[in-house]
Write a protein that holds these residues in place. Structure first.
Motif, mmCIF file in Angstrom:
data_model
loop_
_atom_site.group_PDB
_atom_site.id
_atom_site.type_symbol
_atom_site.label_atom_id
_atom_site.label_comp_id
_atom_site.label_asym_id
_atom_site.label_seq_id
_atom_site.Cartn_x
_atom_site.Cartn_y
_atom_site.Cartn_z
ATOM 1 N N GLU A 1 -11.954 -11.995 10.978
ATOM 2 C CA GLU A 1 -11.447 -11.246 12.126
ATOM 3 C C GLU A 1 -12.116 -11.743 13.403
ATOM 4 O OE1 GLU A 1 -12.433 -7.115 11.536
ATOM 5 O OE2 GLU A 1 -14.550 -7.492 11.696
ATOM 6 N N ALA A 2 -11.474 -11.578 14.574
ATOM 7 C CA ALA A 2 -10.144 -11.053 14.722
ATOM 8 C C ALA A 2 -9.151 -12.175 14.996
ATOM 9 C CB ALA A 2 -10.111 -10.069 15.892
ATOM 10 N N ILE B 1 -6.892 -14.114 12.317
ATOM 11 C CA ILE B 1 -5.933 -13.410 11.452
ATOM 12 C C ILE B 1 -4.482 -13.804 11.739
ATOM 13 C CG2 ILE B 1 -5.022 -11.148 10.786
ATOM 14 C CD1 ILE B 1 -7.807 -9.966 11.351
ATOM 15 N N VAL C 1 -3.244 -13.599 2.403
ATOM 16 C CA VAL C 1 -4.383 -13.869 3.292
ATOM 17 C C VAL C 1 -5.440 -12.796 3.055
ATOM 18 C CG1 VAL C 1 -5.160 -13.981 5.701
ATOM 19 C CG2 VAL C 1 -2.906 -14.891 5.075
ATOM 20 N N VAL C 2 -6.686 -13.194 3.019
ATOM 21 C CA VAL C 2 -7.795 -12.239 3.057
ATOM 22 C C VAL C 2 -8.575 -12.504 4.331
ATOM 23 C CG1 VAL C 2 -9.954 -11.507 1.966
ATOM 24 C CG2 VAL C 2 -7.969 -12.084 0.547
ATOM 25 N N PHE C 3 -8.850 -11.441 5.095
ATOM 26 C CA PHE C 3 -9.715 -11.692 6.248
ATOM 27 C C PHE C 3 -11.087 -11.065 6.044
ATOM 28 C CE2 PHE C 3 -7.516 -7.819 7.764
ATOM 29 C CZ PHE C 3 -8.544 -7.081 8.347
ATOM 30 N N LYS D 1 -14.624 -9.529 7.213
ATOM 31 C CA LYS D 1 -15.003 -8.636 8.298
ATOM 32 C C LYS D 1 -16.396 -9.009 8.789
ATOM 33 C CE LYS D 1 -11.879 -5.333 6.403
ATOM 34 N NZ LYS D 1 -11.274 -4.025 6.564
ATOM 35 N N PHE E 1 -11.275 -9.349 -3.993
ATOM 36 C CA PHE E 1 -10.278 -10.231 -3.382
ATOM 37 C C PHE E 1 -10.669 -11.708 -3.391
ATOM 38 C CE2 PHE E 1 -9.416 -6.161 -0.964
ATOM 39 C CZ PHE E 1 -8.448 -5.763 -1.871
ATOM 40 N N ASP F 1 -6.047 -1.652 0.888
ATOM 41 C CA ASP F 1 -6.684 -2.911 1.267
ATOM 42 C C ASP F 1 -6.287 -4.082 0.372
ATOM 43 O OD1 ASP F 1 -8.074 -2.052 -0.911
ATOM 44 O OD2 ASP F 1 -10.074 -2.345 -0.068
ATOM 45 N N SER F 2 -5.572 -3.816 -0.703
ATOM 46 C CA SER F 2 -5.152 -4.931 -1.553
ATOM 47 C C SER F 2 -3.882 -5.611 -1.042
ATOM 48 C CB SER F 2 -4.938 -4.465 -2.999
ATOM 49 O OG SER F 2 -3.847 -3.577 -3.068
ATOM 50 N N ASN G 1 -4.560 -4.253 4.708
ATOM 51 C CA ASN G 1 -5.557 -4.407 5.767
ATOM 52 C C ASN G 1 -6.899 -5.035 5.370
ATOM 53 O OD1 ASN G 1 -6.445 -2.158 4.389
ATOM 54 N ND2 ASN G 1 -5.927 -0.703 6.017
ATOM 55 N N HIS G 2 -6.889 -5.766 4.270
ATOM 56 C CA HIS G 2 -8.055 -6.625 3.999
ATOM 57 C C HIS G 2 -7.504 -7.883 3.316
ATOM 58 C CE1 HIS G 2 -11.934 -8.148 3.298
ATOM 59 N NE2 HIS G 2 -12.353 -7.420 2.302
ATOM 60 N N GLN G 3 -6.886 -7.685 2.154
ATOM 61 C CA GLN G 3 -5.978 -8.711 1.650
ATOM 62 C C GLN G 3 -4.583 -8.360 2.181
ATOM 63 O OE1 GLN G 3 -6.034 -11.048 -2.303
ATOM 64 N NE2 GLN G 3 -4.933 -9.181 -2.774
ATOM 65 N N MET G 4 -3.837 -9.381 2.599
ATOM 66 C CA MET G 4 -2.553 -9.114 3.252
ATOM 67 C C MET G 4 -1.425 -9.842 2.529
ATOM 68 S SD MET G 4 -3.815 -9.321 7.256
ATOM 69 C CE MET G 4 -4.603 -10.913 7.066
ATOM 70 N N ALA H 1 -8.485 -5.043 14.369
ATOM 71 C CA ALA H 1 -8.220 -6.312 13.740
ATOM 72 C C ALA H 1 -6.995 -6.198 12.824
ATOM 73 C CB ALA H 1 -9.422 -6.738 12.897
ATOM 74 N N SER H 2 -6.825 -5.087 12.134
ATOM 75 C CA SER H 2 -5.832 -5.071 11.061
ATOM 76 C C SER H 2 -4.387 -4.995 11.552
ATOM 77 C CB SER H 2 -6.124 -3.949 10.066
ATOM 78 O OG SER H 2 -6.377 -2.745 10.731
#
Lengths: 193, 193
Positions: free
Chosen positions: A58-59, A62, A76-78, A80, A113, B23-24, B27-30, B59-60
């Motif tokens: 992030e940010a 992304i 995609v995994v972001f 933190k 993840f 989050d899977s 908003n963490h993995q997308m 960020a998400s």
């Protein structure tokens, strides 16, 4: 010059202290058509790689990572930068500190993840001293996953991050490598690729 | 149930304190294929609107906004939550504080990226008490731009944010509105739309 270098010359602004402002198309306002071209280019450069996940931070990484992911058809995994209350469970945490102490950060990903089955393409907007990137590599390594490639939009070739990562043997592709910038004239010199 | 509600039931996890973990895929993995469906749905719901810019918040929100933008063929601007050294020049700054004091934030956008000519679609992943969203609306209003629509992925219908924004007359579309969650059984009840 490639499409990205042309855009940097057109809309990038060189500021004192080797600052390159690209906030009109890359990291505040985001030109999604340009991101699409970036995605196609990374897909071409990593065509022979077996990639099942993209990792970014992030940010500002992304948005690019998500459009790039459309070309690879992977999630995609972001990572933190700070621990949030939503990040419960086990996490991989990389502590990264730069030689100049200009950055000291935690880079965090939930363990569920990233696993040893993952073949990861790391994507980020900028590479300068490589602090954030080193943290991302650390996370992938800790998870037992494989770094299949690293795709950077703009590398500051006059800082050490890119050289270190290439010396370590990682397949690093930067779409534009800035060798020098002049804040007086606004001139930007790119490395021949 | 629509595609998103189905996915929430399948992969969302209800935690104590009315926490819904997604989050899977969000908003963490997308899940970029899901984001593409979300983009198509927002394009359908705001088909009659003249939108030239998408605004979101780090960020998400960024990943979703970028994929949605591919359906609207417009650029994305993401608001920042803290002032960074890269954000020089004039800025719109919204101060937002929730009734419960659970959030107190600055929401910041450079002035050059929002003007009275802009017709804005605001995109975010979650709407609960609406703190961040109120800040984004404040920025658009301050710039003299127009809020053409607000697209939220998941709204917590049992919190006040959505009702307030609809009461104010904004065209708010939430793809899933959670009416109730039970952390004991994991059951999630959605509002009929």
């Amino acid at each position: 010059m490639n499409f990205l270098e042309e855009r940097i010359v057109k809309d990038g602004i060189v500021k004192e202290g080797n600052v390159l402002k690209v906030d009109s198309f890359l990291n505040h306002q985001m030109d999604i058509e340009l991101f699409d071209q970036i995605g196609a280019e990374f897909k071409k450069r990593f065509a022979d790689k077996n990639i099942n996940k993209i990792l970014t931070i992030e940010a500002s990484g992304i948005g690019i990572a998500c459009i790039v992911a459309k070309h690879f058809h992977v999630p995609v995994v972001f990572a933190k930068k700070t621990q949030s209350i939503n990040l419960e469970g086990e996490m991989y945490v990389a502590e990264v500190e730069s030689f100049t102490h200009k950055c000291k950060n935690q880079v965090i990903v939930a363990k569920k993840f990233l696993s040893e089955e993952d073949h990861v393409l790391i994507i980020d907007d900028f590479l300068a001293n490589g602090c954030a990137l080193q943290g991302l590599i650390q996370l992938v390594t800790e998870a037992g996953a494989t770094v299949e490639g690293i795709g950077i939009v703009i590398e500051k070739g006059f800082q050490s991050g890119g050289r270190i990562i290439r010396n370590l043997g990682y397949p690093l592709e930067s779409l534009a490598i800035v060798e020098a910038m002049d804040s007086e004239t606004g001139e930007i010199t790119f490395r021949e690729q």
